[in-house]
Design an enzyme around this catalytic site. Structure first.
Site, PDB file in Angstrom:
ATOM      1  N   TYR A   1       8.660   4.465  11.587  1.00 39.19           N
ATOM      2  CA  TYR A   1       8.755   4.335  10.130  1.00 39.19           C
ATOM      3  C   TYR A   1       7.800   5.321   9.439  1.00 39.19           C
ATOM      4  O   TYR A   1       8.225   6.133   8.617  1.00 39.19           O
ATOM      5  CB  TYR A   1       8.411   2.898   9.740  1.00 39.19           C
ATOM      6  CG  TYR A   1       8.547   2.594   8.262  1.00 39.19           C
ATOM      7  CD1 TYR A   1       9.800   2.396   7.691  1.00 39.19           C
ATOM      8  CD2 TYR A   1       7.422   2.483   7.444  1.00 39.19           C
ATOM      9  CE1 TYR A   1       9.928   2.090   6.338  1.00 39.19           C
ATOM     10  CE2 TYR A   1       7.549   2.174   6.094  1.00 39.19           C
ATOM     11  CZ  TYR A   1       8.797   1.973   5.545  1.00 39.19           C
ATOM     12  OH  TYR A   1       8.926   1.685   4.210  1.00 39.19           O
TER      13      TYR A   1
ATOM     14  N   THR B   1      -6.419  -6.366   3.843  1.00 41.50           N
ATOM     15  CA  THR B   1      -5.999  -6.429   2.438  1.00 41.50           C
ATOM     16  C   THR B   1      -4.702  -5.657   2.196  1.00 41.50           C
ATOM     17  O   THR B   1      -4.365  -4.724   2.919  1.00 41.50           O
ATOM     18  CB  THR B   1      -7.072  -5.839   1.494  1.00 41.50           C
ATOM     19  OG1 THR B   1      -7.168  -4.430   1.735  1.00 41.50           O
ATOM     20  CG2 THR B   1      -8.423  -6.507   1.682  1.00 41.50           C
ATOM     21  N   ARG B   2      -3.995  -6.087   1.149  1.00 44.97           N
ATOM     22  CA  ARG B   2      -2.839  -5.370   0.625  1.00 44.97           C
ATOM     23  C   ARG B   2      -2.866  -5.526  -0.894  1.00 44.97           C
ATOM     24  O   ARG B   2      -3.506  -6.438  -1.431  1.00 44.97           O
ATOM     25  CB  ARG B   2      -1.516  -5.940   1.153  1.00 44.97           C
ATOM     26  CG  ARG B   2      -1.246  -5.767   2.637  1.00 44.97           C
ATOM     27  CD  ARG B   2      -1.029  -4.318   3.040  1.00 44.97           C
ATOM     28  NE  ARG B   2      -0.653  -4.202   4.448  1.00 44.97           N
ATOM     29  CZ  ARG B   2      -1.513  -4.153   5.463  1.00 44.97           C
ATOM     30  NH1 ARG B   2      -2.806  -4.222   5.238  1.00 44.97           N
ATOM     31  NH2 ARG B   2      -1.077  -4.017   6.704  1.00 44.97           N
TER      32      ARG B   2
HETATM   33  P1  NAD Z   1      15.595  -3.255   2.242  1.00 47.81           P
HETATM   34  O1  NAD Z   1      15.574  -3.354   3.725  1.00 47.81           O
HETATM   35  O2  NAD Z   1      15.883  -4.473   1.447  1.00 47.81           O
HETATM   36  O3  NAD Z   1      16.603  -2.130   1.756  1.00 47.81           O
HETATM   37  C1  NAD Z   1      16.952  -1.014   2.522  1.00 47.81           C
HETATM   38  C2  NAD Z   1      18.428  -0.771   2.336  1.00 47.81           C
HETATM   39  O4  NAD Z   1      18.817   0.389   3.084  1.00 47.81           O
HETATM   40  C3  NAD Z   1      19.293  -1.923   2.849  1.00 47.81           C
HETATM   41  O5  NAD Z   1      20.290  -2.231   1.908  1.00 47.81           O
HETATM   42  C4  NAD Z   1      19.883  -1.387   4.152  1.00 47.81           C
HETATM   43  O6  NAD Z   1      21.115  -1.976   4.483  1.00 47.81           O
HETATM   44  C5  NAD Z   1      19.993   0.086   3.830  1.00 47.81           C
HETATM   45  N1  NAD Z   1      20.003   0.956   5.015  1.00 47.81           N
HETATM   46  C6  NAD Z   1      19.164   0.924   6.083  1.00 47.81           C
HETATM   47  N2  NAD Z   1      19.498   1.891   6.963  1.00 47.81           N
HETATM   48  C7  NAD Z   1      20.575   2.553   6.439  1.00 47.81           C
HETATM   49  C8  NAD Z   1      21.375   3.632   6.863  1.00 47.81           C
HETATM   50  N3  NAD Z   1      21.157   4.251   8.036  1.00 47.81           N
HETATM   51  N4  NAD Z   1      22.404   4.031   6.080  1.00 47.81           N
HETATM   52  C9  NAD Z   1      22.659   3.414   4.897  1.00 47.81           C
HETATM   53  N5  NAD Z   1      21.930   2.378   4.434  1.00 47.81           N
HETATM   54  C10 NAD Z   1      20.896   1.958   5.197  1.00 47.81           C
HETATM   55  O7  NAD Z   1      14.168  -2.661   1.841  1.00 47.81           O
HETATM   56  P2  NAD Z   1      13.546  -2.360   0.400  1.00 47.81           P
HETATM   57  O8  NAD Z   1      12.266  -3.114   0.321  1.00 47.81           O
HETATM   58  O9  NAD Z   1      14.540  -2.514  -0.662  1.00 47.81           O
HETATM   59  O10 NAD Z   1      13.154  -0.828   0.567  1.00 47.81           O
HETATM   60  C11 NAD Z   1      13.907   0.222  -0.039  1.00 47.81           C
HETATM   61  C12 NAD Z   1      13.202   1.547   0.231  1.00 47.81           C
HETATM   62  O11 NAD Z   1      11.892   1.525  -0.306  1.00 47.81           O
HETATM   63  C13 NAD Z   1      13.088   1.891   1.709  1.00 47.81           C
HETATM   64  O12 NAD Z   1      13.301   3.273   1.871  1.00 47.81           O
HETATM   65  C14 NAD Z   1      11.644   1.546   2.018  1.00 47.81           C
HETATM   66  O13 NAD Z   1      11.145   2.327   3.083  1.00 47.81           O
HETATM   67  C15 NAD Z   1      10.964   1.873   0.696  1.00 47.81           C
HETATM   68  N6  NAD Z   1       9.696   1.108   0.556  1.00 47.81           N
HETATM   69  C16 NAD Z   1       9.727  -0.214   0.219  1.00 47.81           C
HETATM   70  C17 NAD Z   1       8.529  -0.914   0.096  1.00 47.81           C
HETATM   71  C18 NAD Z   1       8.493  -2.364  -0.298  1.00 47.81           C
HETATM   72  O14 NAD Z   1       7.393  -2.943  -0.354  1.00 47.81           O
HETATM   73  N7  NAD Z   1       9.575  -3.018  -0.627  1.00 47.81           N
HETATM   74  C19 NAD Z   1       7.316  -0.259   0.331  1.00 47.81           C
HETATM   75  C20 NAD Z   1       7.335   1.072   0.697  1.00 47.81           C
HETATM   76  C21 NAD Z   1       8.534   1.766   0.774  1.00 47.81           C
HETATM   77  N1  UDP Z   2       1.189 -10.706   7.802  1.00 47.16           N
HETATM   78  C1  UDP Z   2       0.706 -11.986   8.062  1.00 47.16           C
HETATM   79  N2  UDP Z   2       1.605 -12.982   8.294  1.00 47.16           N
HETATM   80  C2  UDP Z   2       2.959 -12.788   8.239  1.00 47.16           C
HETATM   81  C3  UDP Z   2       3.435 -11.486   7.948  1.00 47.16           C
HETATM   82  C4  UDP Z   2       2.520 -10.463   7.746  1.00 47.16           C
HETATM   83  O1  UDP Z   2      -0.505 -12.217   8.108  1.00 47.16           O
HETATM   84  O2  UDP Z   2       3.699 -13.765   8.436  1.00 47.16           O
HETATM   85  C5  UDP Z   2       0.210  -9.621   7.540  1.00 47.16           C
HETATM   86  C6  UDP Z   2       0.466  -8.332   8.315  1.00 47.16           C
HETATM   87  O3  UDP Z   2      -0.179  -8.380   9.573  1.00 47.16           O
HETATM   88  C7  UDP Z   2      -0.157  -7.305   7.387  1.00 47.16           C
HETATM   89  C8  UDP Z   2       0.075  -7.874   5.992  1.00 47.16           C
HETATM   90  O4  UDP Z   2       0.363  -9.258   6.183  1.00 47.16           O
HETATM   91  O5  UDP Z   2      -1.541  -7.207   7.605  1.00 47.16           O
HETATM   92  C9  UDP Z   2       1.260  -7.226   5.265  1.00 47.16           C
HETATM   93  O6  UDP Z   2       2.367  -7.238   6.139  1.00 47.16           O
HETATM   94  P1  UDP Z   2       3.818  -6.762   5.693  1.00 47.16           P
HETATM   95  O7  UDP Z   2       4.660  -6.824   6.923  1.00 47.16           O
HETATM   96  O8  UDP Z   2       4.251  -7.527   4.499  1.00 47.16           O
HETATM   97  O9  UDP Z   2       3.633  -5.272   5.202  1.00 47.16           O
HETATM   98  P2  UDP Z   2       2.860  -3.974   5.785  1.00 47.16           P
HETATM   99  O10 UDP Z   2       2.013  -4.355   6.963  1.00 47.16           O
HETATM  100  O11 UDP Z   2       3.950  -3.047   6.150  1.00 47.16           O
HETATM  101  O12 UDP Z   2       2.026  -3.548   4.642  1.00 47.16           O
END
Ligand code: NAD
Ligand code: UDP
Length: 317
Positions: free
Chosen positions: A145, A210-211
């Site tokens: 990722y 933290t987040r």
């Molecule tokens: P999500 O998993 O809900 O949405 C991702 C979407 O992409 C889904 O609808 C899935 O079916 C589609 N998808 C996956 N692989 C595909 C492929 N090969 N072809 C076509 N469609 C495909 O996740 P989200 O939270 O909505 O995230 C959307 C975007 O934002 C992603 O690129 C993710 O990396 C980015 N992002 C999200 C967060 C967050 O906190 N939500 C944080 C950082 C980055």
């Molecule tokens: N985490 C947790 N319990 C859960 C899911 C996640 O303690 O059931 C923790 C995880 O280890 C991370 C933070 O929460 O430190 C955020 O995790 P998430 O998967 O939401 O996002 P990312 O790690 O990609 O920021």
């Protein structure tokens, strides 16, 4: 002016909210999604709208359309989902980027990349400004990722420099809200679902990591501001700088739900970043954007959504 806008990943959590906002503004929206983590139910309310089209499409394959703007969101975002098929995840980021950039080059569409705070890895600079290059493991379980998203940023800037493609790159920090999947695996949805069902709250590690959590409406407003801004490619951090430990988050969720769930401690997944908080100075100055929804208000809305979806009483005491 009415635009034809492609959203890859538009049936997912963030993409479906973006779809709602763009259709409200009167644009034509095409969603291309392979429905890996997306759901038709997220966009079902638009079926029948002449401004809306859904195409089941995988972004690792090229697509030929005539569009004015592209938002590239396709990629699973939660660690269990993106680790389920790591090779597919990196293909989605890299080949997806090449395909949308090729489309943007041909159509001269402005193209937006949903990048991530994960490109900073386990950061040694805190909070993280865009100028920080990150601390990322190339061979770990999160690398499919993190490195996929890093290569995608590189491709966006190479197409910009070499072919004059009009790019916009956002680095998204942890975002939450309605339409997350109950089995998504990310922390906010996990804790809320566990609290509502009276199941144990799974804290990974000691819970002191933290987040910083951004409510979905704030994030989407930031996306659209960047897309409407000329002469600014980013990358720009979009997120909420409020910083919480996972223990603090669990406490807030339990209190709001009125749940009797117990905290249980589980092994910390490898390469789990210890701290994360966006420096949003650039977004404030260049976009005039900052988040408006505090964690407490966003959690209320998200808990109400999950309580309805799962048919659980809320508040419980
Ligand atoms: P999500 O998993 O809900 O949405 C991702 C979407 O992409 C889904 O609808 C899935 O079916 C589609 N998808 C996956 N692989 C595909 C492929 N090969 N072809 C076509 N469609 C495909 O996740 P989200 O939270 O909505 O995230 C959307 C975007 O934002 C992603 O690129 C993710 O990396 C980015 N992002 C999200 C967060 C967050 O906190 N939500 C944080 C950082 C980055
Ligand atoms: N985490 C947790 N319990 C859960 C899911 C996640 O303690 O059931 C923790 C995880 O280890 C991370 C933070 O929460 O430190 C955020 O995790 P998430 O998967 O939401 O996002 P990312 O790690 O990609 O920021």
């Amino acid at each position: 002016m009415k635009k034809r806008i492609l959203i890859t990943g538009g049936a997912g959590f963030l993409g479906s909210h973006l779809c709602d906002r763009l259709l409200e503004q009167g644009h034509e929206v095409i969603v291309a999604d392979n429905l890996f983590t997306g759901r038709k139910s997220n966009i079902a309310h638009h079926l029948g709208n002449p401004n809306f089209e859904f195409i089941r499409h995988d972004v690792t394959d090229p697509i030929r359309l005539e569009v004015d703007q592209i938002y590239n969101l396709a990629c699973p975002a939660s660690p269990p989902h993106y680790q389920y098929n790591a090779i597919k995840t990196i293909k989605t980021s890299v080949m997806g980027a090449i395909n949308v950039l090729g489309l943007a080059k041909r159509t001269k569409a402005r193209v937006f990349q949903a990048s991530t705070s994960e490109i900073y890895g386990d950061p040694e600079v805190h909070p993280q400004p865009e100028s920080y290059w990150g601390n990322v493991n190339t061979i770990g379980v999160r690398s499919c990722y993190d490195e996929g998203k890093r290569v995608a940023e590189t491709l966006f800037f190479d197409y910009h420099r070499q072919n004059g493609v009009d790019i916009r790159v956002v680095r998204i920090f942890n975002t939450y809200g309605p339409r997350m999947l109950p089995n998504d695996g990310r922390v906010v949805s996990n804790f809320i679902v566990q609290a509502l069902r009276g199941e144990d709250i799974t804290i990974y590690g000691d819970g002191k990591q933290t987040r910083s959590f951004c409510y979905v409406d704030d994030l989407i407003a930031g996306f659209m501001k960047l897309m409407e801004t000329d002469n600014f490619t980013g990358p720009v951090n979009i997120g909420n700088p409020g910083e919480f430990t996972m223990l603090e988050l669990a406490e807030q969720v339990l209190k709001k739900v009125g749940s009797k769930s117990k905290l249980v401690f589980r092994a910390l997944p490898s390469d789990d970043p210890k701290q994360r908080k966006p420096d949003i100075t650039l977004a404030k100055t260049r976009l005039g954007w900052e988040p408006k929804v505090p964690l407490s208000d966003g959690l209320d809305k998200t808990i109400a959504y999950f309580a309805k979806l799962l048919d659980c009483p809320y508040p419980q005491s």
